[in-house]
Design a protein around this motif. Sequence first.
Motif, PDB file in Angstrom:
ATOM      1  N   PRO A   1       0.891  -1.293  -0.150  1.00  0.00           N
ATOM      2  CA  PRO A   1       0.005  -0.125  -0.066  1.00  0.00           C
ATOM      3  C   PRO A   1       0.881   1.234  -0.049  1.00  0.00           C
ATOM      4  O   PRO A   1       1.967   1.270   0.568  1.00  0.00           O
ATOM      5  CB  PRO A   1      -0.755  -0.065   1.506  1.00  0.00           C
ATOM      6  N   VAL A   2       0.317   2.024  -0.574  1.00  0.00           N
ATOM      7  CA  VAL A   2       1.151   3.663  -0.744  1.00  0.00           C
ATOM      8  C   VAL A   2       0.195   4.714  -0.422  1.00  0.00           C
ATOM      9  O   VAL A   2      -0.979   4.873  -0.856  1.00  0.00           O
ATOM     10  CB  VAL A   2       1.722   3.667  -2.293  1.00  0.00           C
ATOM     11  N   TRP A   3       0.583   5.306   0.683  1.00  0.00           N
ATOM     12  CA  TRP A   3      -0.044   6.395   1.208  1.00  0.00           C
ATOM     13  C   TRP A   3       0.285   7.986   0.630  1.00  0.00           C
ATOM     14  O   TRP A   3      -0.180   8.750  -0.187  1.00  0.00           O
ATOM     15  CB  TRP A   3      -0.228   6.729   2.546  1.00  0.00           C
ATOM     16  N   ASN A   4       1.793   8.047   0.795  1.00  0.00           N
ATOM     17  CA  ASN A   4       2.369   9.376   0.876  1.00  0.00           C
ATOM     18  C   ASN A   4       1.627  10.577   0.374  1.00  0.00           C
ATOM     19  O   ASN A   4       1.565  11.368  -0.569  1.00  0.00           O
ATOM     20  CB  ASN A   4       2.969   9.175  -0.853  1.00  0.00           C
ATOM     21  N   GLU A   5       1.048  10.796   1.640  1.00  0.00           N
ATOM     22  CA  GLU A   5      -0.008  11.905   2.017  1.00  0.00           C
ATOM     23  C   GLU A   5       0.711  13.323   2.059  1.00  0.00           C
ATOM     24  O   GLU A   5       1.763  13.478   2.205  1.00  0.00           O
ATOM     25  CB  GLU A   5      -0.921  11.707   3.253  1.00  0.00           C
ATOM     26  N   GLU A   6      -0.213  14.476   1.670  1.00  0.00           N
ATOM     27  CA  GLU A   6       0.737  15.580   1.596  1.00  0.00           C
ATOM     28  C   GLU A   6       0.719  16.170   2.757  1.00  0.00           C
ATOM     29  O   GLU A   6       1.530  16.828   3.189  1.00  0.00           O
ATOM     30  CB  GLU A   6       0.056  16.723   0.429  1.00  0.00           C
ATOM     31  N   ASP A   7      -0.390  15.677   3.818  1.00  0.00           N
ATOM     32  CA  ASP A   7      -0.221  16.186   5.058  1.00  0.00           C
ATOM     33  C   ASP A   7       0.832  15.512   6.109  1.00  0.00           C
ATOM     34  O   ASP A   7       0.798  14.277   5.966  1.00  0.00           O
ATOM     35  CB  ASP A   7      -1.792  16.057   5.720  1.00  0.00           C
ATOM     36  N   LEU A   8       1.543  16.247   6.599  1.00  0.00           N
ATOM     37  CA  LEU A   8       2.400  15.739   7.518  1.00  0.00           C
ATOM     38  C   LEU A   8       1.779  15.352   8.822  1.00  0.00           C
ATOM     39  O   LEU A   8       0.964  16.136   9.260  1.00  0.00           O
ATOM     40  CB  LEU A   8       3.787  16.440   7.635  1.00  0.00           C
ATOM     41  N   ALA A   9       2.304  14.181   9.591  1.00  0.00           N
ATOM     42  CA  ALA A   9       2.021  14.012  10.919  1.00  0.00           C
ATOM     43  C   ALA A   9       3.086  14.633  11.796  1.00  0.00           C
ATOM     44  O   ALA A   9       4.160  14.360  11.922  1.00  0.00           O
ATOM     45  CB  ALA A   9       2.201  12.454  11.190  1.00  0.00           C
TER      46      ALA A   9
END
Length: 637
Positions: free
Chosen positions: A566-574
Amino acid sequence: MSSETVAGTADAEAQISEQRARDAEARAAKARSVAEEERKLAEKETKLEDNLDAQLVTAHKKLLEAKSSVAAARERADEAVMRTEKLNDEIREAKSSLSHQHNEDVEEKCEERKFYIDQMENALTEKLSREAKTRRLENIIEDLKRKAKVQAKVAAAARKQADQSMSIADQLEEHALEEREAANLRQAARTKANLVVVSSDAVLTSTETQLAEAERAASEASDLAAECRVKADQLAREVDAIEDPRTYEENVNVAQKNRDIAFSVYESALESKEEADQRAAKAKQVHETNCLKMSNLERDAMAELLQRESAHQAEVMTMGACENARAMSERVAINEDECHEAMKFAAEKERALKFALRYREKKRRVQPISPSMANITLIHSAKLRSWGKSKALPSSTLHSVPENMIVERAERGMEEWKSWVDFNRNHFTRTYPSSNARNYNPVLPWAMGCQFVSLNFSSQDDFILLNDGRFRANGNQGYVLKPEYLCDNGLVEDVFNCNHPRKINIRVLSGRCLPKPPANIYSKSGPQRLSVNPIVRITLYDGSPATLLKPPTFSTHVIRDNGLNPVWNEEDLATFECLNPSVGILLFKVYDHCEVTKTDVLIGASAIPVTCMREGFRCVSLYDSNNTRGGAMRFAS
């Protein structure tokens, strides 16, 4: 119905109403006297209740004084014990030397030890006597509480009965007033009926007198007419007998005139009689109408009185029913309270019995410790009572503290945190969960410098993962060195004031080889699927005062039907801000999201200390719910 009948009925009803009013007034007076007696009884019971409360307050004061005396005796005994133990150590050291001077010191210390032993025995004797007195006072207080509770119920019942009696007396007085008003109304009706009867009799007497006068005049006119007819017949015969009637013309004319006068008088008498008859008929009709109206008024008045009386009786019955229902509900509530109190008391007695049995069993198992065994023991166990007493104990003493005490003292503020850190610099502390069924956040005692943090390994939860992540910093060797600020007093202020926070930015890129959870877990959360819907959650457990709050958490979106890569690579950072990086831990958890039941099933997790985090692209190895990397979890990350 005649006026005499109506008047008689009104008189009888007036007498009945008067008797009922007198009876109602007698009942009201009797109820008022009963209410006054019950009020006096309620005041007496209330005074007894106040006396019991005053005795209870006095007994509480004596109990506090006795407890303070017990505490003082205990402190004297503890001080004597500590001095005696210290003298024992000094005597052993002096005996190890062979010099004459040391022998004299040994004798002096033995005398001093004897003195402290006597002081300890005296203090213990005083403590036992004070404790016996305390127990007697506690028994007296329990007895007074029980009596006060019973007296309070009796006084409340008496006050309630007095209030109810006063209410009944007020109702009866109101009923007596209504009966008196009804009697007055019936008396007025009787007077009015008598007046109507008198006026009707007067009218009837006048009418009968006029009728008698008219009949007398008619009779006289009839008699005069008969006489006139007789005279006319006699004159007619005489005229027939006379051959020359002209001589009697004047007499005939005179007789005719007299006849006409008599006939006119007769007609006027008849008209007077008819008028008298008409007036009598009208008077009789008016009398009958008045009697009918009087009867209707009396009937309406009786109906209204009966309606008012029935409404009042219904109201009284309703109020009585409401009072009875309220009393029944209060009695039920009192019975329920007594039942709850009895059940609570029984439960307390049962717990006390179990505690006594456990204490007896533990006391039976206690064996005397050999002095040689005590000399080679490194760590001794003790409970944390107060900072002063615990700091006076040797550094080899291990203090046991439950988790709720840790949280309670941490909530008091920064000074309590500093006291914990200062105490743990030179003493050992062990924390343990207050329940065998759950765990607690271990980061809080670690941040305070506690050396031993015990957890329930039978509960597989986030805190077990945090414990594993903490010791992973040293290769799972079983111990980790304390952070520098827990050893250096100069750095405590900076850490607790959060002067050096660390900002952490994490972007979840992708996953690899995420296995499906066991089938028995799916049976609880929904239907089993061929692939998983992974979602990642990151939680920061900080070691600052913010640990008492809910930890911040970041969640990714759900990837459907892809557990291989699975690939998330979200723009929003934790983004996290760790206020105490020395003990902070990040917890990574991967779940399988079920769209049907809207539940999440754990796939794997891993905890990493903030001090072990490095910049760049990093791979986080995942562990299953049993904290292992076997089987399908071997390659999961």
